[in-house]
Design a protein around this motif. Structure first.
Motif, PDB file in Angstrom:
ATOM      1  N   ASP A  89      42.948 -24.617 -17.000  1.00 13.61           N
ATOM      2  CA  ASP A  89      42.758 -26.006 -16.593  1.00 13.61           C
ATOM      3  C   ASP A  89      41.525 -26.145 -15.699  1.00 13.61           C
ATOM      4  N   ALA A  90      41.355 -25.209 -14.772  1.00 13.20           N
ATOM      5  CA  ALA A  90      40.183 -25.238 -13.885  1.00 13.20           C
ATOM      6  C   ALA A  90      38.893 -25.042 -14.690  1.00 13.20           C
ATOM      7  N   GLN A  91      38.965 -24.199 -15.720  1.00 10.29           N
ATOM      8  CA  GLN A  91      37.785 -23.997 -16.573  1.00 10.29           C
ATOM      9  C   GLN A  91      37.459 -25.264 -17.364  1.00 10.29           C
ATOM     10  N   VAL A  92      38.491 -25.930 -17.874  1.00 12.26           N
ATOM     11  CA  VAL A  92      38.278 -27.191 -18.591  1.00 12.26           C
ATOM     12  C   VAL A  92      37.642 -28.218 -17.660  1.00 12.26           C
ATOM     13  N   LYS A  93      38.051 -28.206 -16.404  1.00 12.29           N
ATOM     14  CA  LYS A  93      37.494 -29.137 -15.414  1.00 12.29           C
ATOM     15  C   LYS A  93      36.135 -28.672 -14.894  1.00 12.29           C
ATOM     16  N   GLN A  94      35.656 -27.535 -15.418  1.00  8.24           N
ATOM     17  CA  GLN A  94      34.330 -27.003 -15.104  1.00  8.24           C
ATOM     18  C   GLN A  94      34.145 -26.680 -13.618  1.00  8.24           C
ATOM     19  N   VAL A  95      35.221 -26.197 -12.973  1.00  9.68           N
ATOM     20  CA  VAL A  95      35.113 -25.762 -11.579  1.00  9.68           C
ATOM     21  C   VAL A  95      34.352 -24.438 -11.562  1.00  9.68           C
ATOM     22  N   PRO A  96      33.275 -24.325 -10.785  1.00 14.36           N
ATOM     23  CA  PRO A  96      32.462 -23.096 -10.817  1.00 14.36           C
ATOM     24  C   PRO A  96      33.220 -21.822 -10.455  1.00 14.36           C
ATOM     25  N   TYR A  97      34.087 -21.900  -9.410  1.00 14.39           N
ATOM     26  CA  TYR A  97      34.783 -20.686  -8.964  1.00 14.39           C
ATOM     27  C   TYR A  97      36.273 -20.944  -8.788  1.00 14.39           C
ATOM     28  N   MET A  98      37.043 -19.948  -9.210  1.00 15.46           N
ATOM     29  CA  MET A  98      38.489 -19.957  -8.975  1.00 15.46           C
ATOM     30  C   MET A  98      38.827 -18.767  -8.085  1.00 15.46           C
TER      31      MET A  98
END
Length: 643
Positions: free
Chosen positions: A583-592
């Motif tokens: 989900d974070a990747q879909v939202k294009q968050v640079p870092y998890m």
């Protein structure tokens, strides 16, 4: 037989009998050139391949695979499409059908509504017409004969166009059973159209006037080669995926509401992105010696008469009354900025004065022209107005050009430059316009920029330099502009006290870099496909606890990052870690940052990059240092913008 001399681009001169065609000349040079020749440029004017040369000329031959051929291919394809529609629909009226950038269109008046199935049928009929290789011939008819021809075919839109022409001889193109009013040139036959595709249908008012009949516009594109068409169609599909309206919704950046058509609503994440751009803009302008101002949105109508906007721009303005006095909502910031300058007397020692304003402006746009953030009715211009001595003009222009380059470079944009000259409707005399145009041209050349001249496209008060950004899809967007203005200082009686103790006129430079913050955001969304560089990402870090037991630790990490003004969120939902990561990747968050019991015990975080995946475990101080360096450097990962 009379002879004519034909001078070719390499300077060589060939002699032929008068009446020789472009095609004949091409074949005389070589059979390959003859086969590929589709038109020519005779004394700087494009003509058909069967154009007869009756006197000495300079000639360039246009071949089917050349850049110059694209417009001719597309224009011919639009005629093929119109012919196909005429064959399929007995009661259709054809309007106009030009070649445009990346393709062509044709407008039709038809009771039946075109749909996807219609496009398939029209394409199939176009292929038949192409297979027939119908010869395309130009005929120039006397005005009365032209009128009768279109009348006999019941072409009411063509009759209206002829009625408005001053020409006594009207040019037509005959294509089998199809005839079109057109200046050309065209391909020698329909068989030369090889690679084409119909794209979509849209509504369009006749002559662009909303008071006229609504027509159906079919858009298409055409290329010389199938591989070029496939490449373009892939780009179109990619553009659909990157559509800022689609991504704006998915990433929760902004919305458009029925209650405010054409007026964008920015959501919290959209404001985070917007504020990053504004903060960057403010810092760069502070360093470049600008002072920030703010002027009212609504001002007395008399001001707009004085500025010239009333005469040149009122159709795009909104008006209101306050205390029974007429006012206008500002479409531009300049007059308000001028009043700030005029509020006090200035000495030559103060100049240049650089005043910058992030000013909200409103312009009336037809509802059919509205398009997400790209075409809105209210937007924020990143304006600045520079008041300088005549001797400072070129230095100030160079300063603006350097600032434009610095800001665009932060986003990884390439750009090209246009010099736009005096339009038909303009204020001031030619001498001042020439002086202003020369100054802009000198500044461009001193900064070693390649440029093109866009004749007649200047502002009504002065010539301008326009900056066209190229995005990751190869599309260009006009954003930045620099306008040199000798007119407004005259109209507003602007002065400064010179070294001689007398009053003198300052020169005014108008300039914007983002152009419109809203539109610039739309461009960035599509350029990066929502995968913004870390420094401008709405959420820079997503903390993902492995279980509810780590939520307190995740919140602790969040607070430490927030102290450094890093934009961070915690995903505390009761979902599996893999789901949260995707989900974070879909939202294009640079870092998890993944935090489990081991990370909590050791005071560390497990770092994931949206592109590279797992980067391993890091202590929080090290991660903070790295991400802050990346933000400060405004690094751009080219993988984020590559197709």
């Amino acid at each position: 037989m009379e002879k004519v001399k034909v001078t070719l681009p390499d300077g060589s001169v060939r002699e032929y009998e008068a009446g020789v065609t472009i095609k004949d000349v091409a074949y005389s040079i070589g059979s390959g050139l003859g086969r590929d020749a589709i038109a020519g440029i005779v004394n700087e004017k494009e003509v058909d391949a069967d154009f007869k040369i009756e006197k000495d000329v300079e000639l360039s031959i246009i071949t089917i695979d050349s850049q110059e051929a694209l417009e001719i291919i597309r224009h011919t394809a639009s005629h093929v499409m119109a012919q196909a529609v005429k064959r399929l629909y007995d009661n259709v009226q054809v309007a106009i059908g030009p070649a445009i950038e990346d393709g062509f269109y044709y407008d039709f008046d038809l009771e039946e509504t075109f749909n996807e199935e219609s496009l398939v049928e029209i394409e199939a009929e176009m292929k038949k017409i192409i297979e027939e290789a119908i010869k395309i011939e130009k005929k120039v008819l006397p005005r009365e004969e032209a009128f009768e021809l279109m009348k006999s075919r019941n072409e009411k839109y063509k009759l209206e166009l002829i009625d408005e022409l001053d020409d006594q001889m009207i040019s037509f193109y005959f294509q089998g059973d199809y005839v079109d009013l057109c200046r050309g040139p065209h391909l020698p036959s329909t068989g030369y159209v090889k690679a084409f595709k119909l794209l979509n249908v849209a509504g369009a008012y006749w002559r662009g006037d909303e008071n006229n009949q609504m027509l159906q516009r079919i858009y298409g594109t055409a290329f010389a080669k199938e591989k070029d068409l496939e490449k373009y169609l892939n780009r179109v599909e990619e553009a659909k995926k990157r559509d800022h309206r689609k991504l704006g919704k998915e990433l929760d950046l902004f919305s458009m509401q029925d209650e405010g058509r054409g007026f964008p609503f920015f959501h919290p994440k959209g404001m985070a992105l917007r504020n990053a751009l504004v903060d960057f803009w403010k810092e760069e302008h502070y360093q470049a010696g600008y002072e920030e101002i703010q002027t009212p949105i609504i001002l007395d109508e008399s001001l707009w008469h004085q500025s010239g906007h009333w005469d040149h721009y009122q159709d795009n303005m909104y008006f209101t009354k306050i205390d029974e006095e007429a006012h206008a909502v500002k479409p531009m910031n300049c007059p308000g900025g001028i009043l700030v300058y005029k509020d006090s007397m200035h000495s030559y020692r103060e100049l240049p004065i650089r005043m910058a304003e992030l000013g909200l402006v409103h312009r009336h746009e037809m509802s059919g022209a509205l398009h997400g953030l790209m075409r809105v009715r209210s937007f924020t211009q990143d304006d600045a107005h520079i008041y300088c001595l005549p001797s400072q003009i070129e230095t100030e222009l160079s300063g603006v050009i350097k600032l434009v380059d610095k800001i665009y470079s932060a986003f990884g944009f390439n750009y090209n430059v246009e010099l736009s000259t005096k339009p038909e409707k303009a204020m001031g005399d030619d001498a001042l316009w020439n002086k202003a145009t020369d100054a802009l041209q000198n500044a461009i050349e001193k900064n070693n920029l390649d440029y093109e001249v866009n004749a007649g496209d200047g502002a009504f008060y002065g010539p301008k330099i326009d900056f066209h950004l190229e995005d990751s899809l190869g599309r260009t967007w006009q954003c930045g502009t620099i306008q040199l203005d000798f007119q407004m200082p005259e109209r507003f009686d602007l002065n400064y006290i010179g070294q001689d103790g007398e009053e003198h006129r300052p020169v005014m430079i108008h300039r914007a870099i983002y152009g419109s913050i809203e539109r610039f955001i739309g461009i960035l969304i599509e350029h990066f496909a929502g995968a913004f560089p870390t420094w401008m990402a709405p959420v820079q870090v997503e903390i993902i606890p492995v279980s509810d037991d780590q939520i307190d630790y995740a919140m602790q990490v969040k607070e430490e990052l927030k102290q450094e003004k890093i934009r961070v969120e915690v995903d505390s939902r009761s979902e599996k870690v893999g789901y949260k990561i995707r989900d974070a990747q879909v939202k294009q968050v640079p870092y998890m940052l993944i935090v489990g019991s081991r990370e909590e015990d050791n005071g560390t975080v497990s770092v994931r990059d949206r592109r590279e995946g797992d980067l391993g475990t890091s202590n929080l101080a090290e991660f903070k240092e790295n991400i802050l360096e990346e933000i400060a450097a405004k690094n751009i990962n080219t993988e984020d913008i590559e197709l």
